[in-house]
Each structure stands twice: as C-alpha cells, then as structure tokens.
Scaffold this motif. Sequence first.
Motif, PDB file in Angstrom:
ATOM      1  N   PHE A   1     -20.119 -48.416-110.962  1.00  0.00           N
ATOM      2  CA  PHE A   1     -19.132 -47.370-110.702  1.00  0.00           C
ATOM      3  C   PHE A   1     -19.528 -46.542-109.481  1.00  0.00           C
ATOM      4  CE2 PHE A   1     -17.365 -47.997-114.980  1.00  0.00           C
ATOM      5  CZ  PHE A   1     -16.023 -47.797-114.723  1.00  0.00           C
ATOM      6  N   LEU A   2     -20.812 -46.254-109.335  1.00  0.00           N
ATOM      7  CA  LEU A   2     -21.270 -45.498-108.181  1.00  0.00           C
ATOM      8  C   LEU A   2     -21.003 -46.256-106.881  1.00  0.00           C
ATOM      9  CD1 LEU A   2     -24.715 -43.945-109.228  1.00  0.00           C
ATOM     10  CD2 LEU A   2     -22.711 -42.702-108.429  1.00  0.00           C
ATOM     11  N   VAL A   3     -21.314 -47.540-106.891  1.00  0.00           N
ATOM     12  CA  VAL A   3     -21.116 -48.351-105.689  1.00  0.00           C
ATOM     13  C   VAL A   3     -19.633 -48.460-105.345  1.00  0.00           C
ATOM     14  CG1 VAL A   3     -21.376 -50.662-104.702  1.00  0.00           C
ATOM     15  CG2 VAL A   3     -23.246 -49.660-106.036  1.00  0.00           C
ATOM     16  N   ILE A   4     -18.803 -48.678-106.367  1.00  0.00           N
ATOM     17  CA  ILE A   4     -17.355 -48.780-106.130  1.00  0.00           C
ATOM     18  C   ILE A   4     -16.803 -47.472-105.572  1.00  0.00           C
ATOM     19  CG2 ILE A   4     -15.108 -49.011-107.265  1.00  0.00           C
ATOM     20  CD1 ILE A   4     -16.455 -50.999-109.194  1.00  0.00           C
ATOM     21  N   SER A   5     -17.201 -46.344-106.176  1.00  0.00           N
ATOM     22  CA  SER A   5     -16.693 -45.058-105.704  1.00  0.00           C
ATOM     23  C   SER A   5     -17.164 -44.778-104.288  1.00  0.00           C
ATOM     24  CB  SER A   5     -17.130 -43.931-106.641  1.00  0.00           C
ATOM     25  OG  SER A   5     -18.529 -43.787-106.670  1.00  0.00           O
ATOM     26  N   ALA A   6     -18.413 -45.148-103.961  1.00  0.00           N
ATOM     27  CA  ALA A   6     -18.926 -44.947-102.604  1.00  0.00           C
ATOM     28  C   ALA A   6     -18.163 -45.807-101.605  1.00  0.00           C
ATOM     29  CB  ALA A   6     -20.413 -45.283-102.552  1.00  0.00           C
ATOM     30  N   THR A   7     -17.825 -47.033-102.007  1.00  0.00           N
ATOM     31  CA  THR A   7     -17.077 -47.932-101.127  1.00  0.00           C
ATOM     32  C   THR A   7     -15.672 -47.395-100.863  1.00  0.00           C
ATOM     33  OG1 THR A   7     -18.312 -49.832-101.999  1.00  0.00           O
ATOM     34  CG2 THR A   7     -16.259 -50.293-100.822  1.00  0.00           C
ATOM     35  N   VAL A   8     -15.005 -46.921-101.921  1.00  0.00           N
ATOM     36  CA  VAL A   8     -13.660 -46.351-101.764  1.00  0.00           C
ATOM     37  C   VAL A   8     -13.694 -45.123-100.859  1.00  0.00           C
ATOM     38  CG1 VAL A   8     -11.772 -45.189-102.981  1.00  0.00           C
ATOM     39  CG2 VAL A   8     -12.816 -47.240-103.964  1.00  0.00           C
ATOM     40  N   ILE A   9     -14.690 -44.264-101.078  1.00  0.00           N
ATOM     41  CA  ILE A   9     -14.814 -43.058-100.273  1.00  0.00           C
ATOM     42  C   ILE A   9     -15.045 -43.411 -98.802  1.00  0.00           C
ATOM     43  CG2 ILE A   9     -16.308 -41.059 -99.795  1.00  0.00           C
ATOM     44  CD1 ILE A   9     -16.718 -40.832-102.839  1.00  0.00           C
ATOM     45  N   ALA A  10     -15.933 -44.383 -98.542  1.00  0.00           N
ATOM     46  CA  ALA A  10     -16.226 -44.779 -97.169  1.00  0.00           C
ATOM     47  C   ALA A  10     -14.981 -45.350 -96.493  1.00  0.00           C
ATOM     48  CB  ALA A  10     -17.358 -45.808 -97.153  1.00  0.00           C
ATOM     49  N   TYR A  11     -14.261 -46.222 -97.215  1.00  0.00           N
ATOM     50  CA  TYR A  11     -13.054 -46.841 -96.633  1.00  0.00           C
ATOM     51  C   TYR A  11     -11.997 -45.788 -96.314  1.00  0.00           C
ATOM     52  CZ  TYR A  11      -8.759 -49.561 -96.308  1.00  0.00           C
ATOM     53  OH  TYR A  11      -7.560 -50.090 -95.878  1.00  0.00           O
ATOM     54  N   GLU A  12     -11.725 -44.913 -97.286  1.00  0.00           N
ATOM     55  CA  GLU A  12     -10.693 -43.900 -97.069  1.00  0.00           C
ATOM     56  C   GLU A  12     -11.111 -42.892 -95.999  1.00  0.00           C
ATOM     57  OE1 GLU A  12      -7.717 -43.786 -98.225  1.00  0.00           O
ATOM     58  OE2 GLU A  12      -7.882 -45.527 -99.551  1.00  0.00           O
ATOM     59  N   SER A  13     -12.394 -42.607 -95.905  1.00  0.00           N
ATOM     60  CA  SER A  13     -12.876 -41.690 -94.869  1.00  0.00           C
ATOM     61  C   SER A  13     -12.599 -42.251 -93.484  1.00  0.00           C
ATOM     62  CB  SER A  13     -14.380 -41.440 -95.041  1.00  0.00           C
ATOM     63  OG  SER A  13     -14.660 -40.802 -96.251  1.00  0.00           O
ATOM     64  N   ILE A  14     -12.895 -43.533 -93.319  1.00  0.00           N
ATOM     65  CA  ILE A  14     -12.650 -44.181 -92.020  1.00  0.00           C
ATOM     66  C   ILE A  14     -11.165 -44.157 -91.685  1.00  0.00           C
ATOM     67  CG2 ILE A  14     -12.747 -46.384 -90.794  1.00  0.00           C
ATOM     68  CD1 ILE A  14     -15.338 -46.967 -92.391  1.00  0.00           C
ATOM     69  N   GLN A  15     -10.316 -44.382 -92.688  1.00  0.00           N
ATOM     70  CA  GLN A  15      -8.870 -44.337 -92.458  1.00  0.00           C
ATOM     71  C   GLN A  15      -8.423 -42.947 -92.021  1.00  0.00           C
ATOM     72  OE1 GLN A  15      -6.753 -47.110 -92.643  1.00  0.00           O
ATOM     73  NE2 GLN A  15      -8.744 -48.125 -92.796  1.00  0.00           N
ATOM     74  N   HIS A  16      -8.976 -41.908 -92.663  1.00  0.00           N
ATOM     75  CA  HIS A  16      -8.579 -40.549 -92.327  1.00  0.00           C
ATOM     76  C   HIS A  16      -9.130 -40.106 -90.974  1.00  0.00           C
ATOM     77  CE1 HIS A  16      -7.143 -40.234 -96.434  1.00  0.00           C
ATOM     78  NE2 HIS A  16      -6.647 -39.042 -96.146  1.00  0.00           N
ATOM     79  N   ILE A  17     -10.294 -40.632 -90.589  1.00  0.00           N
ATOM     80  CA  ILE A  17     -10.851 -40.313 -89.276  1.00  0.00           C
ATOM     81  C   ILE A  17      -9.914 -40.800 -88.176  1.00  0.00           C
ATOM     82  CG2 ILE A  17     -12.714 -40.930 -87.667  1.00  0.00           C
ATOM     83  CD1 ILE A  17     -14.609 -40.865 -90.117  1.00  0.00           C
ATOM     84  N   GLN A  18      -9.256 -41.925 -88.429  1.00  0.00           N
ATOM     85  CA  GLN A  18      -8.348 -42.519 -87.438  1.00  0.00           C
ATOM     86  C   GLN A  18      -6.943 -41.936 -87.493  1.00  0.00           C
ATOM     87  OE1 GLN A  18      -8.679 -46.633 -88.580  1.00  0.00           O
ATOM     88  NE2 GLN A  18     -10.604 -46.943 -87.481  1.00  0.00           N
ATOM     89  N   THR A  19      -6.696 -41.034 -88.470  1.00  0.00           N
ATOM     90  CA  THR A  19      -5.354 -40.471 -88.639  1.00  0.00           C
ATOM     91  C   THR A  19      -5.389 -38.958 -88.408  1.00  0.00           C
ATOM     92  OG1 THR A  19      -4.873 -42.153 -90.309  1.00  0.00           O
ATOM     93  CG2 THR A  19      -3.400 -40.239 -90.203  1.00  0.00           C
ATOM     94  N   PRO A  20      -4.620 -38.428 -87.468  1.00  0.00           N
ATOM     95  CA  PRO A  20      -4.597 -36.981 -87.228  1.00  0.00           C
ATOM     96  C   PRO A  20      -4.134 -36.222 -88.476  1.00  0.00           C
ATOM     97  CG  PRO A  20      -3.517 -38.164 -85.440  1.00  0.00           C
ATOM     98  CD  PRO A  20      -3.736 -39.162 -86.533  1.00  0.00           C
ATOM     99  N   HIS A  21      -4.775 -35.095 -88.755  1.00  0.00           N
ATOM    100  CA  HIS A  21      -4.365 -34.287 -89.901  1.00  0.00           C
ATOM    101  C   HIS A  21      -4.791 -32.838 -89.674  1.00  0.00           C
ATOM    102  CE1 HIS A  21      -8.524 -34.248 -91.367  1.00  0.00           C
ATOM    103  NE2 HIS A  21      -8.557 -35.552 -91.120  1.00  0.00           N
ATOM    104  N   LYS A  22      -4.374 -31.969 -90.571  1.00  0.00           N
ATOM    105  CA  LYS A  22      -4.634 -30.537 -90.418  1.00  0.00           C
ATOM    106  C   LYS A  22      -6.087 -30.193 -90.770  1.00  0.00           C
ATOM    107  CE  LYS A  22       0.084 -29.244 -91.793  1.00  0.00           C
ATOM    108  NZ  LYS A  22       0.882 -28.469 -92.792  1.00  0.00           N
ATOM    109  N   ILE A  23      -6.525 -29.049 -90.262  1.00  0.00           N
ATOM    110  CA  ILE A  23      -7.831 -28.524 -90.625  1.00  0.00           C
ATOM    111  C   ILE A  23      -7.771 -28.042 -92.076  1.00  0.00           C
ATOM    112  CG2 ILE A  23      -9.486 -26.649 -90.222  1.00  0.00           C
ATOM    113  CD1 ILE A  23      -8.826 -26.784 -87.293  1.00  0.00           C
ATOM    114  N   PRO A  24      -8.809 -28.323 -92.870  1.00  0.00           N
ATOM    115  CA  PRO A  24      -8.802 -27.882 -94.275  1.00  0.00           C
ATOM    116  C   PRO A  24      -8.676 -26.363 -94.403  1.00  0.00           C
ATOM    117  CG  PRO A  24     -10.546 -29.481 -93.886  1.00  0.00           C
ATOM    118  CD  PRO A  24      -9.997 -29.129 -92.546  1.00  0.00           C
TER     119      PRO A  24
END
Length: 293
Positions: free
Chosen positions: A87-110
């Motif tokens: 579960f830890l490895v899967i969650s880390a993989t999902v987080i890494a993948y989605e992070s890379i996607q968001h880095i490439q997509t413009p969005h607002k400051i938190p």
Amino acid sequence: MEKSEQAIRTTFFSLFGNIGLALTKGIAGYFGNSYALIADAIESTADVFATVLVLFGLKYSTRPPDENHPYGHGKAEALVTFAVVGFLVISATVIAYESIQHIQTPHKIPEAYTLIILAVIIAIKEIFYRIVSKKSDDVNSTSLKADAWHHRSDAITSLMAFIGISIALFMGPGYETADDWAALLASGFIIYNAWLIFRPALGEILDEHVYDDMVIKIRQVAQTVPGVIDTEKCHVRKAGMMYLVDLHLTVDGTISVTQGHDIAHHLKDTLQHEIPEIHDVLIHVEPDHLQQS
C-alpha cells in the motif's frame, strides 16, 4: 490486558484517526488549491486500508495452534506487513505520477490557510506515530510497527507539503508548482520508509538470526535452573508477537533419562515464566562428557 488486545485497540485508534485526517486533508486540498495536500489525503486513504489489513493480521496471527498449523499462525503478521508495504509503494507511485502531471499543468497558488491545517496535521501524525510505535515495541508487533511508520510517512508528506506551499506563497507567481515538487519529494521518502518496514518483516519470514540479546538472556536464565550444566545451540525465531526457541541443554551424563527430562521441563517452565514473549521451547538434552568420564 493481553498483548493481542492492546495491539488491536491501538489499531482501531490508528484506523479512526486515519479516516478523520484523510477527509480533512482531501477537503482542505480541494478547496485550498493544493495538490500536495490532496496527495497527503491519498496516502491517508491508503493508510485506512492498510490499517484494516493490520487489524485482520493481528486477529488471525493470534489464533492458537491447530492440526494444520502446529506452530500457530504468527507468521501471518509478517505477511500482512508485506501487504502494508505494498500500500505504501502504491500510494507513493500514485502521488509521484499525479505530482508530475500537476507540475506540467498551470494552476493557482495554494491558499494560505492550508498551512495552518498542515501544521496541525503534522503534529497529530507525529503524536500518532509515537503512540503506535511505543505500543508496537511493548507488544512486539511487526505489523503494528509498520502501521506506526505509516503515520511517520504521513507526517513527512505533510511536512513536505508545508514547505512547498510556503515557498509558493512567499515567492509568488511562477512558483505555483512548489507544492507539487514537494509531493514528488515526499513520494521518495515514502518508498524509503517502505523499505525500512519491509526488511525486518522479510527477516522474520526467513527466520533470520537477529535476536542475540534474547539468546544471551535465555542462557542467563538457564544457568539459574538446578541441574543445568551448560547450554549449547540456541536458535530463536519470531512468529507474530511471540518467539519460538530451539535449545541444546547439557546435563550430567550419569543421571537417568527421567531426571534429564525433568530438568528440561523445569528449564522450559522457567524460561517461559521469566521471558513471557517465548511461546514455546524445544529442548534437546545432551550428556556432559566430562561428568561421564
């Protein structure tokens, strides 16, 4: 209270804590424009399922020995630890993948208020880690230790999110992805923690010799039993929250088989009384050749 009951109560504590924090982080991340916080919520959600597995493993591993499992069901706890690591490895993989996607997509400051939420979450998760980790040491549970590290990895993820959002807010436009980079970095910490959890569980499954302190204590206790001349081979393996011991016992070679048998039984009873973590002791009696001559 028995160790298994303590472990199960602690697991319920983790379970309800993870559910509450997952909801809090998910809602705050969505409305606060922070993927790092959403990533944190993803990990907490994985923690919920992992804790359910830990609960199942603890309940199953404490079943008494039966005809098909004469050594008990303790190894199930280490197997569940492998699943928790998954579960830890899967969650880390999902987080890494989605992070890379968001880095490439413009969005607002938190939003700034997400920092307050994260600070509270970091404190809570570190408290959870300390409570569950201490309890895992008290009851000698591998899977509970894994659950404790889930809390610590969650705290690390939240800390990374806090740093990323702080950078984004302080530096302003152009640094909107700082919290995404923070989430990506956190995924690496999660993988590292997964390895720290996996390694001891693997050793437990393979009956790795890592219990030198217990071997020393067993030999010390044995010397207090009348009729014991020495102890030779002493192998210790862990099964769930308990230990199984194989011990070679040296007695006077001139005494009867019955007397040697009685000394061995007395030694076994003494060991289990002085070291309650020992579930069973298999003793092989050998004659002292010096006494025979």
